[in-house]
Write a protein that holds these residues in place. Structure first.
Motif, PDB file in Angstrom:
ATOM      1  N   TYR A  13       0.833  -1.216   0.000  1.00 51.86           N
ATOM      2  CA  TYR A  13       0.000   0.000   0.000  1.00 51.86           C
ATOM      3  C   TYR A  13       0.861   1.256   0.000  1.00 51.86           C
ATOM      4  N   VAL A  14       1.979   1.196   0.694  1.00 50.44           N
ATOM      5  CA  VAL A  14       2.899   2.342   0.692  1.00 50.44           C
ATOM      6  C   VAL A  14       3.478   2.560  -0.704  1.00 50.44           C
ATOM      7  N   GLN A  58       1.526   4.621  -3.368  1.00 50.78           N
ATOM      8  CA  GLN A  58       1.293   6.048  -3.129  1.00 50.78           C
ATOM      9  C   GLN A  58       2.161   6.837  -4.118  1.00 50.78           C
ATOM     10  N   TRP A  59       1.546   7.249  -5.207  1.00 47.30           N
ATOM     11  CA  TRP A  59       2.314   7.833  -6.309  1.00 47.30           C
ATOM     12  C   TRP A  59       3.008   9.127  -5.925  1.00 47.30           C
ATOM     13  N   ASP A  60       2.466   9.851  -4.963  1.00 43.67           N
ATOM     14  CA  ASP A  60       3.060  11.136  -4.591  1.00 43.67           C
ATOM     15  C   ASP A  60       4.058  11.019  -3.436  1.00 43.67           C
ATOM     16  N   MET A  61       4.399   9.792  -3.029  1.00 46.17           N
ATOM     17  CA  MET A  61       5.337   9.611  -1.922  1.00 46.17           C
ATOM     18  C   MET A  61       6.765   9.860  -2.402  1.00 46.17           C
ATOM     19  N   ARG A 121       9.524   6.969  -3.745  1.00 43.48           N
ATOM     20  CA  ARG A 121       8.766   5.734  -3.994  1.00 43.48           C
ATOM     21  C   ARG A 121       9.520   4.793  -4.925  1.00 43.48           C
ATOM     22  N   THR A 137     -11.196   9.559  -0.501  1.00 45.30           N
ATOM     23  CA  THR A 137     -10.603  10.804   0.002  1.00 45.30           C
ATOM     24  C   THR A 137     -11.657  11.902   0.113  1.00 45.30           C
ATOM     25  N   PRO A 154      -5.698   7.930   4.780  1.00 43.49           N
ATOM     26  CA  PRO A 154      -5.055   6.833   4.026  1.00 43.49           C
ATOM     27  C   PRO A 154      -5.235   5.464   4.679  1.00 43.49           C
TER      28      PRO A 154
END
Length: 280
Positions: A93-94, A97-100, A103, A169, A175
């Motif tokens: 799941y982490v 997260q495309w904006d992390m 990544r 969201t 999240p």
């Protein structure tokens, strides 16, 4: 050559090959099954027991020295499967997260460990320094981090429509709430298939016990099964059971749980692995 609309040559050949492979795999299992019910001392391949009896299973199941290893196998399998699924789902799941930040780096770093690892001796030294030798916690923690399963889970999560995440969201989900209320309910197939792989790995674990456990009171059923097969810890034969009958019965008892469980999870297993494998 024009393919028939319903039957293709590749499918026929593929089917024949898999049938032959299945037969080759089932013959040894069937022989052990027959031997586990055969009370005669004759050796060889038979289609059915020459002298049918349940004394082999009675000898194994009535032996109190096998209860503790069996309970250890059940306990570590349940705990390890739960922990492995928790780490795999949270890690996957982490990674979606495309904006992390970072990544891609973390994803490549995890993939790197699938090819290169510390090796047996460094891993043993780490386990020893952490106090995880002669400790059931060690044999539970070590296989729980499986990058292959994590990648499969990540690929499955990536197949969930992005609109569902956006809708969650907008509804005010955090999240973690999105993970619990949206992702997990849609991932039953992946959870079942990867959970089954974790469970089989823990149940059949022999190497980690051999490397990190020297206290015989902490041995699991697979370690005990090896002692039985080697003849050093063979249960006392009852009711006319031979040594071969007792050994065969012990093997069947070891593989029986997943022979029963797998048919119920087969549809989830095939679907979960296929979805995770074709994406990426």
């Amino acid at each position: 050559m024009k393919d028939h609309p319903k039957i293709r040559l590749f499918n026929v050949i593929n089917g024949i090959i898999f049938i032959l492979i299945s037969i080759i795999m089932l013959i040894p299992i069937y022989k052990v099954l027959v031997d586990s019910f055969d009370l005669s001392s004759a050796y060889g391949m038979r289609l059915w027991p020459k002298q049918f009896g349940l004394a082999g299973y009675e000898s194994v199941l009535s032996n109190p020295t096998l209860y503790r290893p069996l309970l250890i196998s059940v306990g570590t399998t349940l705990a390890g499967t739960f922990l492995g699924l928790a780490l795999s789902t949270l890690g996957a799941y982490v990674l979606i997260q495309w904006d992390m930040p970072g990544r891609t780096f973390f994803a490549n770093f995890l993939l790197f460990t699938m090819i290169f690892n510390g090796g047996m001796i460094p891993t043993y030294l780490v386990m020893k320094n952490l106090g995880l030798t002669n400790n059931l916690l060690g044999v539970v923690l070590l296989p729980a981090i499986n990058i292959y399963n994590l990648v499969l889970m990540r690929n499955f999560f990536e197949g969930i429509p992005q609109s569902l995440f956006e809708a969650a969201t907008l509804d005010g989900c955090t999240p973690m709430a999105t993970f619990i209320k949206v992702v997990l309910p849609l991932s039953k197939a992946a959870l079942a298939s990867i959970g089954l792989m974790f469970a089989v790995a823990y149940w059949n674990d022999y190497t980690n016990y051999k490397l990190y456990i020297t206290d015989s009171t902490l041995y699991n059923f697979q370690m005990k099964l090896r002692s039985i097969m080697m003849g050093s810890d063979l249960p006392q034969a009852n009711g006319g059971a031979t040594e071969n009958t007792v050994k065969s019965a012990a093997i069947i008892i070891a593989i029986l749980p997943f022979m029963i469980l797998y048919p119920f999870l087969q549809k989830y297993f095939v679907k979960g692995v296929n979805v995770g494998a074709v994406k990426g």
